[in-house]
Design a protein around this motif. Sequence first.
Motif, PDB file in Angstrom:
ATOM      1  N   LEU A   1       5.367 -10.184   3.955  1.00  0.00           N
ATOM      2  CA  LEU A   1       6.220  -9.265   3.223  1.00  0.00           C
ATOM      3  C   LEU A   1       5.462  -7.962   3.008  1.00  0.00           C
ATOM      4  O   LEU A   1       4.415  -7.953   2.354  1.00  0.00           O
ATOM      5  N   LEU A   2       5.951  -6.877   3.581  1.00  0.00           N
ATOM      6  CA  LEU A   2       5.320  -5.585   3.339  1.00  0.00           C
ATOM      7  C   LEU A   2       5.956  -5.001   2.086  1.00  0.00           C
ATOM      8  O   LEU A   2       7.163  -5.097   1.883  1.00  0.00           O
ATOM      9  N   ASN A   3       5.133  -4.450   1.224  1.00  0.00           N
ATOM     10  CA  ASN A   3       5.649  -3.950  -0.059  1.00  0.00           C
ATOM     11  C   ASN A   3       5.135  -2.543  -0.343  1.00  0.00           C
ATOM     12  O   ASN A   3       4.062  -2.159   0.090  1.00  0.00           O
ATOM     13  N   GLN A   4       5.961  -1.797  -1.069  1.00  0.00           N
ATOM     14  CA  GLN A   4       5.589  -0.443  -1.458  1.00  0.00           C
ATOM     15  C   GLN A   4       4.815  -0.481  -2.778  1.00  0.00           C
ATOM     16  O   GLN A   4       4.793  -1.495  -3.458  1.00  0.00           O
TER      17      GLN A   4
ATOM     18  N   HIS B   1      -1.142   4.245 -13.409  1.00  0.00           N
ATOM     19  CA  HIS B   1      -1.954   3.535 -12.424  1.00  0.00           C
ATOM     20  C   HIS B   1      -1.035   2.890 -11.388  1.00  0.00           C
ATOM     21  O   HIS B   1       0.156   2.719 -11.614  1.00  0.00           O
ATOM     22  N   LEU B   2      -1.615   2.519 -10.263  1.00  0.00           N
ATOM     23  CA  LEU B   2      -0.823   2.009  -9.143  1.00  0.00           C
ATOM     24  C   LEU B   2      -0.622   0.507  -9.243  1.00  0.00           C
ATOM     25  O   LEU B   2      -1.511  -0.218  -9.651  1.00  0.00           O
ATOM     26  N   SER B   3       0.568   0.051  -8.860  1.00  0.00           N
ATOM     27  CA  SER B   3       0.758  -1.385  -8.710  1.00  0.00           C
ATOM     28  C   SER B   3       1.845  -1.608  -7.662  1.00  0.00           C
ATOM     29  O   SER B   3       2.579  -0.688  -7.316  1.00  0.00           O
ATOM     30  N   LEU B   4       1.952  -2.826  -7.148  1.00  0.00           N
ATOM     31  CA  LEU B   4       2.975  -3.101  -6.139  1.00  0.00           C
ATOM     32  C   LEU B   4       4.354  -3.092  -6.779  1.00  0.00           C
ATOM     33  O   LEU B   4       4.513  -3.413  -7.954  1.00  0.00           O
TER      34      LEU B   4
ATOM     35  N   GLY C   1       0.817  -1.207   0.000  1.00  0.00           N
ATOM     36  CA  GLY C   1       0.000   0.000   0.000  1.00  0.00           C
ATOM     37  C   GLY C   1       0.848   1.252   0.000  1.00  0.00           C
ATOM     38  O   GLY C   1       2.067   1.183   0.167  1.00  0.00           O
ATOM     39  N   VAL C   2       0.182   2.394  -0.170  1.00  0.00           N
ATOM     40  CA  VAL C   2       0.873   3.685  -0.249  1.00  0.00           C
ATOM     41  C   VAL C   2       1.493   4.053   1.100  1.00  0.00           C
ATOM     42  O   VAL C   2       1.092   3.517   2.130  1.00  0.00           O
ATOM     43  N   PRO C   3       2.474   4.976   1.097  1.00  0.00           N
ATOM     44  CA  PRO C   3       3.066   5.401   2.366  1.00  0.00           C
ATOM     45  C   PRO C   3       1.993   5.947   3.302  1.00  0.00           C
ATOM     46  O   PRO C   3       1.091   6.657   2.851  1.00  0.00           O
TER      47      PRO C   3
ATOM     48  N   VAL D   1      -2.447  -8.933  -0.244  1.00  0.00           N
ATOM     49  CA  VAL D   1      -3.430  -8.008   0.311  1.00  0.00           C
ATOM     50  C   VAL D   1      -3.032  -6.586  -0.069  1.00  0.00           C
ATOM     51  O   VAL D   1      -1.878  -6.190   0.124  1.00  0.00           O
ATOM     52  N   ILE D   2      -3.964  -5.844  -0.636  1.00  0.00           N
ATOM     53  CA  ILE D   2      -3.693  -4.458  -1.008  1.00  0.00           C
ATOM     54  C   ILE D   2      -4.411  -3.533  -0.021  1.00  0.00           C
ATOM     55  O   ILE D   2      -5.604  -3.704   0.242  1.00  0.00           O
ATOM     56  N   LEU D   3      -3.661  -2.594   0.523  1.00  0.00           N
ATOM     57  CA  LEU D   3      -4.259  -1.612   1.433  1.00  0.00           C
ATOM     58  C   LEU D   3      -4.485  -0.314   0.663  1.00  0.00           C
ATOM     59  O   LEU D   3      -3.642   0.086  -0.128  1.00  0.00           O
TER      60      LEU D   3
END
Lengths: 280, 311
Positions: free
Chosen positions: B234-237, B248-251, B78-80, B265-267
């Motif tokens: 695993l936390l991802n930006q 567009h947004l992606s991991l 997810g985003v910061p 899981v996308i926050l």
Amino acid sequence: MAAIKPQNPLNLRAVKCTTGCSKLDALLAGGVPCGLVTELVGESTAGKTQLCLQLVLTALLPKSLGGISSSSLYIHSEFPFPLRRLDALSRSFSQTTSCLPDPPLDHILVRGVHSATDLLAVLDRVHFLMSGPSQSSGQLPIGLIVIDSIAALFRADFDCNAVDMRRRSGMFFAIAVRLKHLASRFGVAIVVTNQVMDILNEEKVRVGNYEYVWSSGRKVGAALGLGWGSCVNVRLFLSKTASSVMTDDNRRKMMVVFGPHLPKGSCEFVIRRHGVFGIS
Amino acid sequence: MLPGRAIFSNRSDGVTPMTAHERLPQNRPIQSDFFGAQTAWEMLSEELVQKHITTGCQDLDDILGGGIHCKEVTEIGGVPGIGKTQIGIQLAVNVQIPDEFGGLGGKAIYIDTEGSFMVERAYQIAKACVQDVLSISAIDGKVAETHRKKMNPNVFLANILYFRVCSYTEQIAVINYLEKFLAEERDVKILIIDSVSFLFRQDFDDLALRTRILSEMSLKLMKLAKSFNLAVVLLNQVTTKFTEGSFHLSLALGDSWSHACTNRVILYWNNDERCAYIEKSPSVRSASSGFSVTAEGIRNIIPSHKKIRIL
């Protein structure tokens, strides 16, 4: 690399450097944290540089007064360096406390950088300063690194196409990896300033506690996009109230956009000749 | 799902762990041990007795099928400022809820690549977790008394084995070292990497090398999860991708990386509310739920219509 061994979090409590104002410190849970990258976002004259100048002075204070007994490295990309303002501030600081080394400006190292590559080269040599000055010289160790501002380094040289955006983003992370390495290895506090950009459409990606911030009657957000946003640990927004344009009242607001240890919150502040002060 | 079980949750399908055990044949055929193989029936019954790690938010646990699963790799992106680190710290605390209170009573490994792990925050979350568990168990005073010593936020903090890594080579080195480390530290039940991508996002001269390093890393993490009965988180930006003239947004870490996890899981923000969306999972349907980050940690959202009703 040293032997791989886990650390016990009980031994890792973060040291904070006071901002010099108890109300702003309360918003920041004690001040600017060592070991983390804190970003100050705001339009010009919102008080970013003023706060940075104040921090290089409070960093010199002993721990008993909320400081970190440290000298600072001030990397500036906007010219000229505000030497007069720092001098004036240090004079009024010296009047209120006798705990600053004399002269305080002798403990503030200033370096100008002209490009992102220049900054990378400086950051690659900073560790020489960390282990460098001997105890006998009376020089305090460096405990605070300021970069004012990061945005100025990326105004030119990059176009808005996929290749350049990718190159720019890679540069952000190259800078951030070095900053965080210094922060963690030497326990220094890192403060980076950033500019704002107007938020035009509602499609903008929301980052942190605020979708956008009103500053001087404009709807703004942090410059440099999501990439740089992923590079900092704490983001604080400094805004000017719309009324300050008309009445020339110098009232500002500090807002927590995000931070791992900070709840959403804000504090109004004013800029006086002798510093930045929160008001309730 | 039974109502009111805020601290832990198990699977909610018809087969309970007890009945699964009863149905398990007593004389296991020898060939199932051969080559380290298991029968599908054994695997199912094992999965059913498996407890999950609660996120602290009941709604989020529900869409995850009870919480974060052991033996699986779960990626959360997810985003910061959306709360990735908050979820990481919460899981490192919640994994330690003792067995008697429905937890796993395990330790946590926290690999911090970004420096966002704040001890003062972890202490707040641990303190709230301890209070919640003790208040629920207060009905049975005896149990609470024997665990009062163990139920101390400082003990919880000390059971988070913390690694700070500052370069991608260090990150790889720590992950390689974990195989040996976990063989000795058998109590560890969760491994959190916050974030898995940060150190890999500076310009790599050789992108093929990066892809190779990343796929090796993901294989190692899956192996660790399986062989040590470990939940890997695993936390991802996120990154903005430029395709066909629009962003567009992606991991982060690209397309090949998306195979690196079992669950994803996308926050995201939905107006002023934080939400989680199951993008990929072998066992639960994709669904979304809200969550909130409070002083106590990750919790359910208090619905706004309820707030109004109270007023």
